[in-house]
Design an enzyme around this catalytic site. Structure first.
Site, PDB file in Angstrom:
ATOM      1  N   ASP A 205      -6.376  -3.819  -7.451  1.00 47.20           N
ATOM      2  CA  ASP A 205      -6.932  -4.409  -6.238  1.00 47.20           C
ATOM      3  C   ASP A 205      -7.071  -5.905  -6.440  1.00 47.20           C
ATOM      4  OD1 ASP A 205      -8.203  -3.223  -3.611  1.00 47.20           O
ATOM      5  OD2 ASP A 205      -9.329  -5.019  -4.149  1.00 47.20           O
TER       6      ASP A 205
ATOM      7  N   ARG B 248      -4.210   6.382   0.239  1.00 45.04           N
ATOM      8  CA  ARG B 248      -4.828   7.560   0.836  1.00 45.04           C
ATOM      9  C   ARG B 248      -3.934   8.406   1.725  1.00 45.04           C
ATOM     10  NH1 ARG B 248      -9.988   4.343   2.809  1.00 45.04           N
ATOM     11  NH2 ARG B 248      -8.310   2.810   2.853  1.00 45.04           N
TER      12      ARG B 248
ATOM     13  N   TYR C 121     -14.034 -12.844   0.672  1.00 51.51           N
ATOM     14  CA  TYR C 121     -14.862 -11.692   0.293  1.00 51.51           C
ATOM     15  C   TYR C 121     -16.078 -12.124  -0.518  1.00 51.51           C
ATOM     16  CZ  TYR C 121     -11.253  -8.512   1.969  1.00 51.51           C
ATOM     17  OH  TYR C 121     -10.374  -7.832   2.765  1.00 51.51           O
TER      18      TYR C 121
ATOM     19  N   ARG D  98       0.810  -1.212   0.000  1.00 46.70           N
ATOM     20  CA  ARG D  98       0.000   0.000   0.000  1.00 46.70           C
ATOM     21  C   ARG D  98       0.850   1.271   0.000  1.00 46.70           C
ATOM     22  NH1 ARG D  98      -5.536  -0.662   1.785  1.00 46.70           N
ATOM     23  NH2 ARG D  98      -6.201  -2.474   0.600  1.00 46.70           N
TER      24      ARG D  98
ATOM     25  N   ARG E 153      -7.860  10.695  -6.907  1.00 48.43           N
ATOM     26  CA  ARG E 153      -9.035   9.852  -6.709  1.00 48.43           C
ATOM     27  C   ARG E 153     -10.310  10.685  -6.776  1.00 48.43           C
ATOM     28  NH1 ARG E 153     -11.572   6.290  -1.972  1.00 48.43           N
ATOM     29  NH2 ARG E 153     -12.936   8.076  -1.906  1.00 48.43           N
TER      30      ARG E 153
HETATM   31  O1  CP3 Z   1       0.144  -1.817  -2.431  1.00 49.22           O
HETATM   32  C1  CP3 Z   1      -0.162  -0.987  -3.298  1.00 49.22           C
HETATM   33  O2  CP3 Z   1       0.190   0.213  -3.252  1.00 49.22           O
HETATM   34  C2  CP3 Z   1      -0.960  -1.447  -4.504  1.00 49.22           C
HETATM   35  C3  CP3 Z   1      -2.364  -1.293  -4.400  1.00 49.22           C
HETATM   36  C4  CP3 Z   1      -3.248  -2.255  -3.635  1.00 49.22           C
HETATM   37  C5  CP3 Z   1      -4.545  -1.877  -3.246  1.00 49.22           C
HETATM   38  N1  CP3 Z   1      -5.176  -2.984  -2.750  1.00 49.22           N
HETATM   39  C6  CP3 Z   1      -5.097  -0.526  -3.417  1.00 49.22           C
HETATM   40  C7  CP3 Z   1      -6.281  -0.144  -2.657  1.00 49.22           C
HETATM   41  C8  CP3 Z   1      -3.072  -3.604  -3.285  1.00 49.22           C
HETATM   42  C9  CP3 Z   1      -1.846  -4.483  -3.416  1.00 49.22           C
HETATM   43  C10 CP3 Z   1      -4.309  -4.041  -2.728  1.00 49.22           C
HETATM   44  C11 CP3 Z   1      -4.571  -5.426  -2.291  1.00 49.22           C
HETATM   45  C12 CP3 Z   1      -5.751  -5.703  -1.476  1.00 49.22           C
HETATM   46  N2  CP3 Z   1      -7.029  -5.246  -1.645  1.00 49.22           N
HETATM   47  C13 CP3 Z   1      -5.779  -6.632  -0.420  1.00 49.22           C
HETATM   48  C14 CP3 Z   1      -4.613  -7.467   0.042  1.00 49.22           C
HETATM   49  C15 CP3 Z   1      -3.645  -6.663   0.825  1.00 49.22           C
HETATM   50  C16 CP3 Z   1      -4.113  -6.282   2.187  1.00 49.22           C
HETATM   51  O3  CP3 Z   1      -4.239  -5.072   2.425  1.00 49.22           O
HETATM   52  O4  CP3 Z   1      -4.311  -7.191   2.990  1.00 49.22           O
HETATM   53  C17 CP3 Z   1      -7.084  -6.673   0.084  1.00 49.22           C
HETATM   54  C18 CP3 Z   1      -7.576  -7.514   1.242  1.00 49.22           C
HETATM   55  C19 CP3 Z   1      -7.870  -5.806  -0.703  1.00 49.22           C
HETATM   56  C20 CP3 Z   1      -9.346  -5.545  -0.599  1.00 49.22           C
HETATM   57  C21 CP3 Z   1      -9.573  -4.120  -0.333  1.00 49.22           C
HETATM   58  N3  CP3 Z   1      -9.553  -3.144  -1.287  1.00 49.22           N
HETATM   59  C22 CP3 Z   1      -9.737  -3.498   0.924  1.00 49.22           C
HETATM   60  C23 CP3 Z   1      -9.845  -4.226   2.250  1.00 49.22           C
HETATM   61  C24 CP3 Z   1      -9.793  -2.125   0.688  1.00 49.22           C
HETATM   62  C25 CP3 Z   1      -9.817  -1.029   1.712  1.00 49.22           C
HETATM   63  C26 CP3 Z   1     -11.132  -0.491   1.986  1.00 49.22           C
HETATM   64  C27 CP3 Z   1     -10.996   0.726   2.873  1.00 49.22           C
HETATM   65  O5  CP3 Z   1     -11.776   1.655   2.640  1.00 49.22           O
HETATM   66  O6  CP3 Z   1     -10.095   0.767   3.727  1.00 49.22           O
HETATM   67  C28 CP3 Z   1      -9.687  -1.924  -0.692  1.00 49.22           C
HETATM   68  C29 CP3 Z   1      -9.682  -0.628  -1.390  1.00 49.22           C
HETATM   69  C30 CP3 Z   1      -8.322  -0.152  -1.750  1.00 49.22           C
HETATM   70  N4  CP3 Z   1      -7.403  -0.897  -2.432  1.00 49.22           N
HETATM   71  C31 CP3 Z   1      -7.781   1.152  -1.529  1.00 49.22           C
HETATM   72  C32 CP3 Z   1      -6.509   1.166  -2.099  1.00 49.22           C
HETATM   73  C33 CP3 Z   1      -5.564   2.319  -2.175  1.00 49.22           C
HETATM   74  C34 CP3 Z   1      -8.496   2.303  -0.841  1.00 49.22           C
HETATM   75  C35 CP3 Z   1      -9.427   2.884  -1.852  1.00 49.22           C
HETATM   76  C36 CP3 Z   1      -9.740   4.314  -1.580  1.00 49.22           C
HETATM   77  O7  CP3 Z   1     -10.648   4.545  -0.770  1.00 49.22           O
HETATM   78  O8  CP3 Z   1      -9.087   5.173  -2.206  1.00 49.22           O
END
Ligand code: CP3
Length: 351
Positions: free
Chosen positions: A74, A28, A151, A24, A37
């Protein structure tokens, strides 16, 4: 390539200092991400527009001296492409309009067409490689079959996993049918990223740690092993290293190492030195600073980063990372302090 420290460490070759990238690292906590975004309208629009995904991927590399870029996307692109109706509820995370909770619903699922339904991902990979122009390697990724299934069955984040665990225990055949479909899909998806230019890949098994040891082997690790075995070489014929990250996977490191993966991603609940003594030099290790340390003062971050590097000890095969992703309220200056501290301290140990 100008900076290949990350790939060298993953191959157990000597490096001038410890390479670092962060799960990540785009997201954000960066004001430039929040701005883009907002302009894009939604997170999925960022992921599905290759120019925007490329821009977000590069944002942290402009600020910090990172040794790897990770594709901005994602893990839920796959169930979204299967028609489950992905949407994000503010403050709650990802949800699906159509969870799959029964053997009948699982039986109706079909693999997405990787080129048609997920072509935007390979397009983003190609564009990012061009823009990176060798500055750092590009890491591709996917979710583990088990983590994607959590999920898809729960319909969103869960604290108890009651739906998927009931399915696993009551209907193991249907569970395996779903995981088998996901393993084939993830293999094709990662191979498409590799064909487009991903130079390493990570499998995120965020929820493997909620399983019993026996269920972990049967329902998560087995499928990750199939993916590892199904990955192709890069277009130039070179081996593409694969990193397996199971959050909570500390008890099972020997089993994870035996899958044939190149590196194990560690969360923060195990000492990296202990992990290294357990798996030896069979695999590289990635990790594993507590992500919440980024809320401490910079001098404390620096000292703790040095402690992780010292705990790993001399020799190669360490890729520095957090034990999980950067969280949204982190101060970017603290990330800068971490990256610099790792390079400074790692160089002292390497020389
Ligand atoms: O690492 C990086 O910079 C690459 C981008 C990346 C994202 N998601 C961007 C993202 C990666 C590698 C992921 C993987 C991901 N997505 C996982 C596995 C890694 C982990 O964190 O355990 C999981 C479980 C997800 C599913 C997912 N997508 C979740 C739980 C969320 C967060 C929801 C929240 O509001 O906190 C997302 C959304 C997401 N994926 C965001 C980002 C930057 C936030 C989106 C936003 O609101 O801008």
């Amino acid at each position: 390539m100008t900076n290949d420290r990350l790939l060298r460490a993953l191959r157990h070759e000597p490096v001038d200092t410890t390479p670092i990238w962060l799960m990540r690292q785009a997201g954000r906590y960066l004001p430039e991400y929040r701005r883009l975004r907002e302009q894009a309208g939604s997170f999925m629009n960022l992921c599905q527009t290759p120019e925007l995904a490329c821009e977000v991927t590069l944002q942290p590399l402009r600020r910090f001296d990172l040794d790897g870029a990770i594709l901005f996307s994602d893990i839920l692109t796959i169930p979204a492409a299967m028609g489950l109706g992905l949407h994000f509820v503010p403050g709650e995370g990802p949800h699906f309009h159509h969870p799959v909770r029964t053997p009948e619903a699982i039986g109706k699922l079909a693999a997405p067409d990787i080129a048609d339904d997920l072509g935007y991902v390979a397009d983003a990979v190609r564009l990012i490689r061009r823009e990176l122009n060798g500055r750092t390697p590009l890491i591709g990724f996917a979710g583990s079959p088990w983590t994607l299934a959590t999920y898809m069955v729960e319909g969103g984040p869960s604290k108890t996993w009651q739906n998927i665990k009931a399915l696993l225990y009551n209907e193991p055949r249907a569970m395996h049918q779903l995981l088998d479909l996901l393993a084939r899909t993830v293999t094709d998806y990662l191979n498409a990223q590799i064909a487009a230019g991903a130079q390493a890949v990570q499998i995120f098994d965020t929820w493997g740690g909620v399983l019993t040891p026996a269920a972990y082997r049967e329902f998560s690790l087995q499928y990750m092993q199939r993916i590892v075995q199904g990955l192709k070489t890069a277009p130039d014929g070179s081996h593409v290293p694969v990193i397996l990250f199971t959050k909570g996977g500390g008890p099972w490191l020997e089993d994870i190492a035996a899958t044939g993966c190149d590196a194990i991603g560690l969360d923060w609940t195990i000492d990296i030195g202990t992990a290294r003594r357990r798996v030896g030099d069979r695999v590289a290790l990635q990790g594993n600073l507590d992500p919440m340390l980024l809320y401490a003062r910079p001098e404390i971050i620096r000292a703790q980063a040095a402690a992780v590097i010292d705990d790993f000890g001399p020799g190669t095969g360490h890729v520095f990372n957090l034990g999980h992703g950067v969280t949204p309220q982190v101060d970017p200056e603290h990330v800068a302090a971490l990256v610099d501290a790792v390079h400074e301290h790692g160089a002292r140990l390497a020389s």
